[in-house]
Enzyme design. Sequence first.
Site, PDB file in Angstrom:
ATOM      1  N   ASP A   9      -4.520   7.985  -3.029  1.00 20.45           N
ATOM      2  CA  ASP A   9      -4.915   8.272  -1.654  1.00 20.45           C
ATOM      3  C   ASP A   9      -6.304   7.655  -1.494  1.00 20.45           C
ATOM      4  O   ASP A   9      -7.253   8.067  -2.171  1.00 20.45           O
ATOM      5  CB  ASP A   9      -4.957   9.796  -1.473  1.00 20.45           C
ATOM      6  CG  ASP A   9      -5.505  10.205  -0.113  1.00 20.45           C
ATOM      7  OD1 ASP A   9      -6.042   9.354   0.627  1.00 20.45           O
ATOM      8  OD2 ASP A   9      -5.395  11.407   0.196  1.00 20.45           O
ATOM      9  N   ILE A  10      -6.422   6.688  -0.615  1.00 21.30           N
ATOM     10  CA  ILE A  10      -7.669   5.926  -0.508  1.00 21.30           C
ATOM     11  C   ILE A  10      -8.866   6.807  -0.127  1.00 21.30           C
ATOM     12  O   ILE A  10     -10.004   6.476  -0.449  1.00 21.30           O
ATOM     13  CB  ILE A  10      -7.488   4.743   0.478  1.00 21.30           C
ATOM     14  CG1 ILE A  10      -8.550   3.673   0.227  1.00 21.30           C
ATOM     15  CG2 ILE A  10      -7.520   5.209   1.931  1.00 21.30           C
ATOM     16  CD1 ILE A  10      -8.267   2.348   0.929  1.00 21.30           C
ATOM     17  N   GLY A  31      -1.080   7.390   9.931  1.00 18.33           N
ATOM     18  CA  GLY A  31      -1.166   6.682   8.656  1.00 18.33           C
ATOM     19  C   GLY A  31      -2.506   6.842   7.968  1.00 18.33           C
ATOM     20  O   GLY A  31      -3.126   7.907   7.973  1.00 18.33           O
ATOM     21  N   VAL A  32      -2.958   5.752   7.387  1.00 18.54           N
ATOM     22  CA  VAL A  32      -4.207   5.790   6.617  1.00 18.54           C
ATOM     23  C   VAL A  32      -5.406   6.044   7.552  1.00 18.54           C
ATOM     24  O   VAL A  32      -6.372   6.712   7.167  1.00 18.54           O
ATOM     25  CB  VAL A  32      -4.352   4.504   5.767  1.00 18.54           C
ATOM     26  CG1 VAL A  32      -4.681   3.297   6.583  1.00 18.54           C
ATOM     27  CG2 VAL A  32      -5.358   4.694   4.653  1.00 18.54           C
ATOM     28  N   ASP A  33      -5.315   5.571   8.773  1.00 15.14           N
ATOM     29  CA  ASP A  33      -6.364   5.795   9.773  1.00 15.14           C
ATOM     30  C   ASP A  33      -6.556   7.312  10.005  1.00 15.14           C
ATOM     31  O   ASP A  33      -7.680   7.836   9.951  1.00 15.14           O
ATOM     32  CB  ASP A  33      -5.916   5.092  11.072  1.00 15.14           C
ATOM     33  CG  ASP A  33      -7.017   4.935  12.102  1.00 15.14           C
ATOM     34  OD1 ASP A  33      -8.166   5.327  11.809  1.00 15.14           O
ATOM     35  OD2 ASP A  33      -6.725   4.420  13.204  1.00 15.14           O
ATOM     36  N   VAL A 124       3.024   1.408   9.809  1.00 12.89           N
ATOM     37  CA  VAL A 124       3.479   1.437  11.209  1.00 12.89           C
ATOM     38  C   VAL A 124       3.614   0.026  11.792  1.00 12.89           C
ATOM     39  O   VAL A 124       4.519  -0.235  12.595  1.00 12.89           O
ATOM     40  CB  VAL A 124       2.462   2.240  12.067  1.00 12.89           C
ATOM     41  CG1 VAL A 124       2.803   2.173  13.547  1.00 12.89           C
ATOM     42  CG2 VAL A 124       2.407   3.686  11.617  1.00 12.89           C
ATOM     43  N   TYR A 125       2.771  -0.883  11.377  1.00 13.90           N
ATOM     44  CA  TYR A 125       2.793  -2.242  11.925  1.00 13.90           C
ATOM     45  C   TYR A 125       3.899  -3.129  11.353  1.00 13.90           C
ATOM     46  O   TYR A 125       4.086  -4.257  11.794  1.00 13.90           O
ATOM     47  CB  TYR A 125       1.424  -2.913  11.758  1.00 13.90           C
ATOM     48  CG  TYR A 125       0.368  -2.491  12.765  1.00 13.90           C
ATOM     49  CD1 TYR A 125       0.670  -1.630  13.821  1.00 13.90           C
ATOM     50  CD2 TYR A 125      -0.941  -2.956  12.672  1.00 13.90           C
ATOM     51  CE1 TYR A 125      -0.295  -1.244  14.745  1.00 13.90           C
ATOM     52  CE2 TYR A 125      -1.921  -2.578  13.597  1.00 13.90           C
ATOM     53  CZ  TYR A 125      -1.593  -1.723  14.635  1.00 13.90           C
ATOM     54  OH  TYR A 125      -2.554  -1.360  15.550  1.00 13.90           O
TER      55      TYR A 125
HETATM   56  N1  AR6 Z   1      -4.110   6.112   1.164  1.00 15.10           N
HETATM   57  C1  AR6 Z   1      -3.596   4.897   0.864  1.00 15.10           C
HETATM   58  N2  AR6 Z   1      -2.604   4.323   1.584  1.00 15.10           N
HETATM   59  C2  AR6 Z   1      -2.108   5.021   2.620  1.00 15.10           C
HETATM   60  C3  AR6 Z   1      -2.588   6.297   3.017  1.00 15.10           C
HETATM   61  C4  AR6 Z   1      -3.636   6.841   2.219  1.00 15.10           C
HETATM   62  N3  AR6 Z   1      -4.162   8.041   2.488  1.00 15.10           N
HETATM   63  N4  AR6 Z   1      -1.881   6.717   4.102  1.00 15.10           N
HETATM   64  C5  AR6 Z   1      -0.990   5.750   4.395  1.00 15.10           C
HETATM   65  N5  AR6 Z   1      -1.116   4.729   3.503  1.00 15.10           N
HETATM   66  P1  AR6 Z   1      -0.499   2.380   8.178  1.00 15.10           P
HETATM   67  P2  AR6 Z   1      -0.746  -0.206   9.604  1.00 15.10           P
HETATM   68  C6  AR6 Z   1      -0.380   3.450   3.425  1.00 15.10           C
HETATM   69  O1  AR6 Z   1       0.679   2.743   9.022  1.00 15.10           O
HETATM   70  O2  AR6 Z   1       0.644  -0.602   9.232  1.00 15.10           O
HETATM   71  C7  AR6 Z   1      -2.343   3.758  12.594  1.00 15.10           C
HETATM   72  O3  AR6 Z   1      -1.842   4.647  13.540  1.00 15.10           O
HETATM   73  C8  AR6 Z   1       0.973   3.360   4.076  1.00 15.10           C
HETATM   74  O4  AR6 Z   1       1.972   3.910   3.223  1.00 15.10           O
HETATM   75  O5  AR6 Z   1      -1.518   3.412   7.931  1.00 15.10           O
HETATM   76  O6  AR6 Z   1      -1.840  -1.223   9.460  1.00 15.10           O
HETATM   77  C9  AR6 Z   1      -3.502   2.919  13.141  1.00 15.10           C
HETATM   78  O7  AR6 Z   1      -4.289   3.624  14.060  1.00 15.10           O
HETATM   79  C10 AR6 Z   1       1.106   1.846   4.224  1.00 15.10           C
HETATM   80  O8  AR6 Z   1       1.536   1.248   2.990  1.00 15.10           O
HETATM   81  O9  AR6 Z   1      -1.293   1.086   8.802  1.00 15.10           O
HETATM   82  C11 AR6 Z   1      -2.790   1.775  13.789  1.00 15.10           C
HETATM   83  O10 AR6 Z   1      -2.358   2.096  15.098  1.00 15.10           O
HETATM   84  C12 AR6 Z   1      -0.322   1.371   4.476  1.00 15.10           C
HETATM   85  O11 AR6 Z   1      -1.156   2.480   4.111  1.00 15.10           O
HETATM   86  C13 AR6 Z   1      -1.574   1.558  12.903  1.00 15.10           C
HETATM   87  O12 AR6 Z   1      -1.331   2.818  12.280  1.00 15.10           O
HETATM   88  C14 AR6 Z   1      -0.618   1.011   5.923  1.00 15.10           C
HETATM   89  O13 AR6 Z   1       0.092   1.858   6.799  1.00 15.10           O
HETATM   90  C15 AR6 Z   1      -1.873   0.554  11.806  1.00 15.10           C
HETATM   91  O14 AR6 Z   1      -0.689   0.294  11.107  1.00 15.10           O
END
Ligand code: AR6
Length: 177
Positions: A9-10, A31-33, A124-125
């Site tokens: 978890d980052i 997501g990560v955001d 999500v993207y």
């Molecule tokens: N630590 C590490 N990786 C993670 C974590 C975490 N805590 N949580 C999720 N991931 P995403 P995107 C992974 O959807 O595709 C947001 O709503 C996840 O499994 O977070 O760039 C933003 O506001 C995946 O492999 O980012 C934008 O609207 C990776 O992080 C949109 O999502 C990226 O998934 C950005 O979408």
Amino acid sequence: MHVEAVASDITTERVDAIVNAANPGLLGGGGVDGAIHAAGGPEILAECRRLKADLPGGLLTRGQAVATTGGRLPARWVIHTAGPVYEPTKDRSSILRSCYVQSLLLADTLGATSIAFPAISAGVYGWPLDDAARIAVSAVRGTSAPGIELVRFALFGERALTAFRQALTNIPPGGMN
Ligand code: AR6
């Protein structure tokens, strides 16, 4: 520069800077955001609002990066970058590459020596994981950021870890794009 991939978890990473896969609006999301804002607390969002006020149209251009405090996170800084949405009929890989390059350069400018990245755009993207990993590793290994000693990909899930480890094997240091 040492580059590695781990499952984690980052938000728990003890590095100088962690990168947030944000969106151009910079006010959080899922997501990560969502995880970064939840763990780091309101100071991060407050700084995002201030940065947003100075951006044209209040939007961060995809592929660019800005930095805030890490708030309550172990990391001192959060670097927010907005990745491209995956679109099979359009090649947006240069934007995804730019997210990594710009984040690394900004971290170096701040004085960070270590940085952790998530798999930008691979959630999500919708970016296919193997290709996202290839672009990420090639971008990092192709960037000169002299002060950065450690780059860690902090990944959710076995599939992501495998994809990034494979890319690290396939793309040697100082090597090929
Ligand atoms: N630590 C590490 N990786 C993670 C974590 C975490 N805590 N949580 C999720 N991931 P995403 P995107 C992974 O959807 O595709 C947001 O709503 C996840 O499994 O977070 O760039 C933003 O506001 C995946 O492999 O980012 C934008 O609207 C990776 O992080 C949109 O999502 C990226 O998934 C950005 O979408």
